[in-house]
Every structure is written in structure tokens, then in C-alpha cells.
Design an enzyme around this catalytic site. Structure first.
Site, mmCIF file in Angstrom:
data_model
loop_
_atom_site.group_PDB
_atom_site.id
_atom_site.type_symbol
_atom_site.label_atom_id
_atom_site.label_comp_id
_atom_site.label_asym_id
_atom_site.label_seq_id
_atom_site.Cartn_x
_atom_site.Cartn_y
_atom_site.Cartn_z
ATOM 1 N N ASP A 97 64.079 24.578 -59.515
ATOM 2 C CA ASP A 97 63.105 23.975 -58.615
ATOM 3 C C ASP A 97 62.300 25.122 -58.002
ATOM 4 O O ASP A 97 62.879 26.078 -57.482
ATOM 5 C CB ASP A 97 63.846 23.208 -57.510
ATOM 6 C CG ASP A 97 63.176 21.893 -57.164
ATOM 7 O OD1 ASP A 97 61.974 21.928 -56.863
ATOM 8 O OD2 ASP A 97 63.857 20.852 -57.192
ATOM 9 N N ASP A 197 57.611 21.906 -56.885
ATOM 10 C CA ASP A 197 57.602 21.041 -55.703
ATOM 11 C C ASP A 197 56.182 20.898 -55.141
ATOM 12 O O ASP A 197 55.474 21.903 -54.991
ATOM 13 C CB ASP A 197 58.514 21.698 -54.659
ATOM 14 C CG ASP A 197 58.844 20.806 -53.485
ATOM 15 O OD1 ASP A 197 59.584 19.836 -53.680
ATOM 16 O OD2 ASP A 197 58.373 21.093 -52.373
ATOM 17 N N GLU A 250 55.515 18.204 -59.372
ATOM 18 C CA GLU A 250 55.561 17.037 -58.497
ATOM 19 C C GLU A 250 54.187 16.983 -57.841
ATOM 20 O O GLU A 250 53.808 17.893 -57.108
ATOM 21 C CB GLU A 250 56.650 17.185 -57.443
ATOM 22 C CG GLU A 250 56.758 15.931 -56.575
ATOM 23 C CD GLU A 250 57.404 16.196 -55.217
ATOM 24 O OE1 GLU A 250 58.013 15.280 -54.670
ATOM 25 O OE2 GLU A 250 57.273 17.316 -54.689
ATOM 26 N N HIS A 319 66.025 12.622 -56.089
ATOM 27 C CA HIS A 319 66.725 12.819 -54.814
ATOM 28 C C HIS A 319 65.909 12.343 -53.611
ATOM 29 O O HIS A 319 66.379 12.444 -52.486
ATOM 30 C CB HIS A 319 67.053 14.303 -54.659
ATOM 31 C CG HIS A 319 65.810 15.137 -54.587
ATOM 32 N ND1 HIS A 319 64.941 15.271 -55.654
ATOM 33 C CD2 HIS A 319 65.256 15.820 -53.573
ATOM 34 C CE1 HIS A 319 63.921 16.019 -55.282
ATOM 35 N NE2 HIS A 319 64.079 16.372 -54.029
ATOM 36 N N ASP A 320 64.683 11.885 -53.849
ATOM 37 C CA ASP A 320 63.834 11.422 -52.743
ATOM 38 C C ASP A 320 63.681 9.900 -52.723
ATOM 39 O O ASP A 320 62.994 9.358 -51.859
ATOM 40 C CB ASP A 320 62.416 12.007 -52.872
ATOM 41 C CG ASP A 320 62.373 13.497 -52.651
ATOM 42 O OD1 ASP A 320 63.238 14.023 -51.921
ATOM 43 O OD2 ASP A 320 61.460 14.152 -53.201
HETATM 44 C C1 NOJ Z 1 59.437 17.230 -52.375
HETATM 45 C C2 NOJ Z 1 60.921 17.322 -52.530
HETATM 46 O O1 NOJ Z 1 61.319 16.569 -53.633
HETATM 47 C C3 NOJ Z 1 61.506 16.844 -51.229
HETATM 48 O O2 NOJ Z 1 62.899 16.659 -51.315
HETATM 49 C C4 NOJ Z 1 61.131 17.819 -50.152
HETATM 50 O O3 NOJ Z 1 61.567 17.345 -48.902
HETATM 51 C C5 NOJ Z 1 59.621 18.043 -50.092
HETATM 52 N N1 NOJ Z 1 59.017 18.161 -51.384
HETATM 53 C C6 NOJ Z 1 59.305 19.299 -49.334
HETATM 54 O O4 NOJ Z 1 59.717 20.414 -50.062
#
Ligand code: NOJ
Length: 538
Positions: A97, A197, A250, A319-320
Site C-alpha cells: 500500500d 491510496d 484508489e 477494509h473501508d
Molecule cells: C483510503 C484508505 O483505504 C483508508 O483506509 C484511509 O483511511 C484513507 N485512504 C486515508 O489514507
């Protein structure tokens, strides 16, 4: 010709919740090594590791304080090297990541930058306030403002996420040099690429007030700016092109047009992107306002992106996000059927499939009973904001339960022993009570389990040029049904999906049954509840 990262299936590991081997209640790298054979057996070709770097854990690893180290919670660099070696022996590649929009406020760069005269000052975005107000009116991703006043410097710094996650300043050339070095460090160790990210918000074109918006006031000053495109092209030329690796970005608030600008092969920026639109079809404007899941909206969005991009990074969980079977399926009576249906859809879409840990055994949302059960900074921020806005307690709780990222972060359910075999002690986050029913051990021993459907589907995709490389054509989007065709060089397969608890008629001209999540020999024009059918057309 597909590349290896188009051929392979990716498995995302959130290491904190995967497997604890040293009895501290937190997953670790040895825990990942311990389960590599299972992942190989499943057919996984790439692991994406959520952050394992030193971090104060305000945002569980997404606030990095040392980009070239390993958090002691997870082990040592020797463990990381061992993981790379053991994974390579099983022909599994590891992707890290890369979190470079912001660092932790404990990163030495930030600590130095708090001093106005330090050469690191410009690594971050510092501005004086306007009177006693922050420098602009932007709003942040975790709710609330985006500027934090620092007594020591007498100025504010920008943070689009938590206040302990200061944004880096990409107007300062040295920052990009640091990023290049970090990437080379990991690539030289043998990692096969990066999940990047929030990569389309790196470059802030200006810091003036934003247009008032329910979704992130100020975003027009940092979403997919030309400066970000330039950074991506530079990283590609200077670093990535020298290694056999890939990037998946992302990318927030992208449209097909802005997504293409970030990933079209001729642009030489990212290889793939994660878009969010299909994950937003069960919400109004922001994720905290849920609306009923409707297949029509969901399928229309998936179809749109399948048709718009030459290649997609397909996912239903990470994970989000809350668990997919609880959200798009049915985690009650049709738990098994609907989890298998989602599996069959994910593995038959055009693109690289990403599976999140636990998805392959149909893990469900967590039954939290109070805010004390939750660790996620975002959930706590939003709860506090909702309280400030005088949302009734029941509504606040409903919002958090349905949307909290901790739904996906509960420990992996390996077996029926205490704490689901994740750890011998009370884990950092509660284990879902249903672990005695939903766990890996039970599913490995059952030829008809969800886990074995994932294995079957990964193998089917691997053996099928049509499913891997074929074009995508939408056949039907109805209230409860979604059907599409994949074709390549005169061959085609049709996928019929019934997302409802009722039987549905879905006529189909003709073909042989390849697979159903029900036990049947042929397709008779009727889909049973949550049935998914794959047919090879005559
Ligand atoms: C996206 C990540 O997937 C998330 O878990 C994180 O809180 C935010 N970006 C900030 O890095």
C-alpha cells in the site's frame, strides 16, 4: 495478450485482522506466512498488503511514520523478507500500500516541518489563518475541517483526513524525490507494485475557498488535477517502468472520463483504478445516508464501468466497506446462495478481481453493541458530528452500524476455537459471534462451501480465455436481475443473476450449463432465489 496482473486474482490482506501468531491480539506477518498455502490453493496470484509500516495507528496504518520500516505489531523487516521469499516460492506476488497523500504527524518530516526555518517546512502545506479562522473553507473526508492550528509554528497545516494525517506538499520537488526513493526501496526488495491510496488528490492546485458542497467543499482544487497526472507520469517513467510491476490507484469521485485520464494505457499513468460508483448506489450523496440496495442501480453502474474502461479493478469489499453479503446479498436465509452469487459475478466481470480477506467465506457485518466496540477514527468522528447536529441517538447508531469500516475489520474467522482461531487472547477488535458457523476450517472441509465456490470460480476464470479477456455486453438489467455476456473470438458465455428471494423467469436462447450455485443439470428458464447461472452459448 493479457499481462500477469490481468491474468491473476488479487487477495487483499488487512494484516491487523488476519492472523495473530505472537499472542498480542494483533495480526502479524508470520500470520500471513502461515496461511500462504491456503491462498495458493484458492488460486490467488497476488496479495495486496494493507499498510504494515510503523504508524501511531490513528488510522490503523494509513498514517505512516516511517515508509521503510515494519511496525513492531506486525514483526520485523526479516519477517517481511521471509514473506516475500515464501510467497515467491508459491508464485504469489506481493503488492504494498503506497500512502503518499499524507503522512502521520509523528513522521520525522512533519516534526521538523513544524519549525518555520527548517528545510522540511515545505514538505507540508502551512498557511496563516484568516483572522482567527482557518485558511479556507474546505471540508474533510472524515467529516469536519481540514486545517489544524499548530501552536509551535503559529500557522495551520492542511489535512484532508484526520488531523494526525497532514497532507504532503507536491509543489515542493523534494517530496516527489522522497516518494521515488521509497518506491525503489520496496521494488528492489521484490514487491510487485503498489495499491496507491487516494492517489488522485495529491496535487492541490490552489488553496482558495471551495464551492459549498455537501460532498467535500474544496474538492475542485485537488481532484484529479493536471499536477497529479504529471506526478503519475513522472513516477512511471522514473521508477515503475524499470521494474516488472503494476499500480492500482484508489481514485475518489472519478467519472469514466476522469478515470480514463488516469489509467488509459497510452497515458502511462496508473495501470488500473478502483472506482466507487457501484459501492455508492446504496447511499444518498454521502455514505452515511443509506438507501435501500437496488440491483437495478448497482448493475447499471457496474455495466457502465465495464463498458467505459478497457480494464477494471473489480471489487465488492475492502477494509473501508461493510461486508458485501450483508449489503448486496442476504446474510440471513440466503447467506450461502447470495455470497456465491456475488462470487460468481465478481469472477465473471471483465477485469482483475480483488477479493478481500473473509469475503471468500462469506463473513458478515459485525453486531456492534456500543461505540466502545468500534476503533475506527472515521466512525468516531462521524458519530461526534451527528451528535453535534442533534441527530437522535437511534439514528446515529443506525448510521454507524450500517457504514462503519470496522464491519470489515473484525478478525478473520479461521475455526471454532475461542476468538475464531485468530488469536489466543482478546483481539484488538471484537470477533463476530457467528464464527462457530462461519469459519475457514468448516468451509475447507465442505466441497459445497462459499470458499470452494471461490476456488472453483478462480479456476474457471483461469482456464477460460472468454472470461479473462472477452468483451462485456449487458443483456438485461431488471428490478432484481442482471444478465451479461462475455465474448471472445466467436465463443461466448452468459451470466444470469437473480438478486431476489423469489424465483424469476429469465429466458435465454440456448447454451449448456457451466455452473450454478444450485445443484442442477440444465437451465430451465427459471432462476431460483439468489441463483447465479453461467452458460456457454451454442
Ligand atoms: C483510503 C484508505 O483505504 C483508508 O483506509 C484511509 O483511511 C484513507 N485512504 C486515508 O489514507
Amino acid at each position: 495478450m493479457l499481462t500477469w496482473w490481468q491474468e491473476r486474482v488479487v487477495y487483499q490482506i488487512y494484516p491487523r485482522s488476519f492472523q495473530d501468531t505472537n499472542g498480542d491480539g494483533i495480526g502479524d506477518l508470520q500470520g500471513v506466512i502461515m496461511h500462504l498455502d491456503k491462498l495458493r490453493d484458492l488460486g490467488i496470484g497476488v496479495i495486496w498488503l494493507s499498510p504494515v509500516y510503523p504508524s501511531p495507528n490513528v488510522d490503523y496504518g494509513y498514517d505512516i511514520s516511517d515508509y521503510k520500516g515494519i511496525h513492531t505489531d506486525f514483526g520485523t523487516m526479516a519477517d517481511m523478507d521471509e514473506l516475500l521469499g515464501e510467497a515467491a516460492e508459491r508464485d504469489i506476488k506481493i503488492v504494498m500500500d503506497l500512502v503518499i497523500n499524507h503522512t502521520s504527524d509523528q513522521h520525522p518530516w512533519f516534526q521538523k516541518s513544524r519549525d518555520k526555518d527548517n528545510p522540511h517546512r515545505d514538505y507540508y502545506i502551512w498557511r496563516p489563518g484568516k483572522g482567527n479562522k482557518p485558511p479556507n473553507n474546505w471540508s474533510g473526508f472524515f467529516g469536519g475541517g481540514t486545517w489544524q492550528y499548530d501552536e509551535r509554528s503559529g500557522e495551520y497545516y492542511l489535512h484532508l483526513f484526520a488531523k494526525n494525517q497532514p497532507d504532503l506538499n507536491y509543489h515542493h520537488p523534494q517530496v516527489l524525490e522522497e516518494v521515488k526513493e521509497i518506491m525503489r526501496f520496496w521494488l528492489d526488495k521484490g514487491v510487485a507494485g503498489f495499491r496507491c491510496d487516494v492517489i488522485n488528490i495529491l496535487y492541490k492546485s490552489s488553496l482558495v475557498d471551495g464551492r459549498r458542497s455537501l460532498i467535500l467543499t474544496g474538492n475542485e482544487h485537488y481532484l484529479s488535477q493536471e499536477g497529479t497526472h504529471e506526478i503519475l507520469r513522472t513516477l512511471r517513467r522514473a521508477v515503475l517502468d524499470h521494474y516488472d510491476c503494476f499500480t492500482v490507484g484508489e481514485t475518489v469521485f472519478v467519472t469514466p472520463k476522469t478515470a480514463l485520464d488516469l489509467m488509459a494505457p497510452e497515458r502511462q499513468e496508473l495501470d488500473m483504478i478502483f472506482s466507487f460508483e457501484h459501492m455508492e448506489t446504496d447511499q444518498y450523496i454521502v455514505k452515511w445516508f443509506k438507501r435501500k440496495f437496488q440491483v437495478g442501480r448497482f448493475a447499471a453502474s457496474i455495466s457502465k464501468w465495464q463498458n467505459a474502461l478497457p480494464w477494471n479493478a473489480n471489487y465488492l469489499e475492502n477494509h473501508d466497506q461493510p461486508r458485501s453479503v450483508s449489503r448486496f446479498g442476504n446474510d440471513g436465509v440466503f447467506w450461502e446462495k447470495s455470497a456465491k452469487l456475488l462470487c460468481m459475478m465478481l469472477l465473471t466481470l471483465r477485469g482483475t478481481p480483488f477479493i478481500y480477506q473473509g469475503q471468500e467465506i462469506g463473513m458478515t457485518n459485525f453486531d456492534f453493541t456500543s461505540m466502545d466496540d468500534l476503533q475506527d477514527v472515521e466512525s468516531h468522528n462521524i458519530y461526534a458530528i451527528a451528535k453535534g447536529l442533534r441527530f437522535p441517538a437511534r439514528l446515529r447508531w443506525r448510521i454507524i452500524k450500517a457504514t462503519s469500516r470496522d464491519n470489515a475489520r473484525t478478525p478473520m474467522q479461521w475455526d471454532t476455537t475461542p476468538y475464531g482461531g485468530f488469536s489466543p487472547v482478546q483481539p484488538w477488535l471484537g470477533v463476530n459471534d457467528n464464527y462457530k458457523r462461519i469459519n475457514m476450517e468448516a468451509q475447507l472441509g465442505d466441497a459445497h462451501s462459499i470458499r470452494n465456490m471461490y476456488k472453483t470460480m478462480i479456476a474457471l476464470r483461469a482456464a477460460s480465455p472468454v472470461l479473462k479477456a472477452g468483451s462485456f455486453e449487458t443483456l438485461q438489467i431488471a428490478k432484481d436481475c442482471f444478465a451479461y455476456r462475455r465474448s471472445l473470438e466467436g465463443e461466448s458465455m452468459v451470466v444470469l443473476l437473480n438478486f431476489s428471494t423469489q424465483e424469476k423467469r429469465m429466458e435465454f436462447a440456448g447454451g449448456t450449463l457451466v455452473l450454478s450455485n444450485y445443484d442442477r443439470q440444465a437451465y430451465d428458464g427459471k432462476l431460483r432465489p439468489y441463483e447465479a447461472v453461467i452458460l456457454k452459448e451454442f
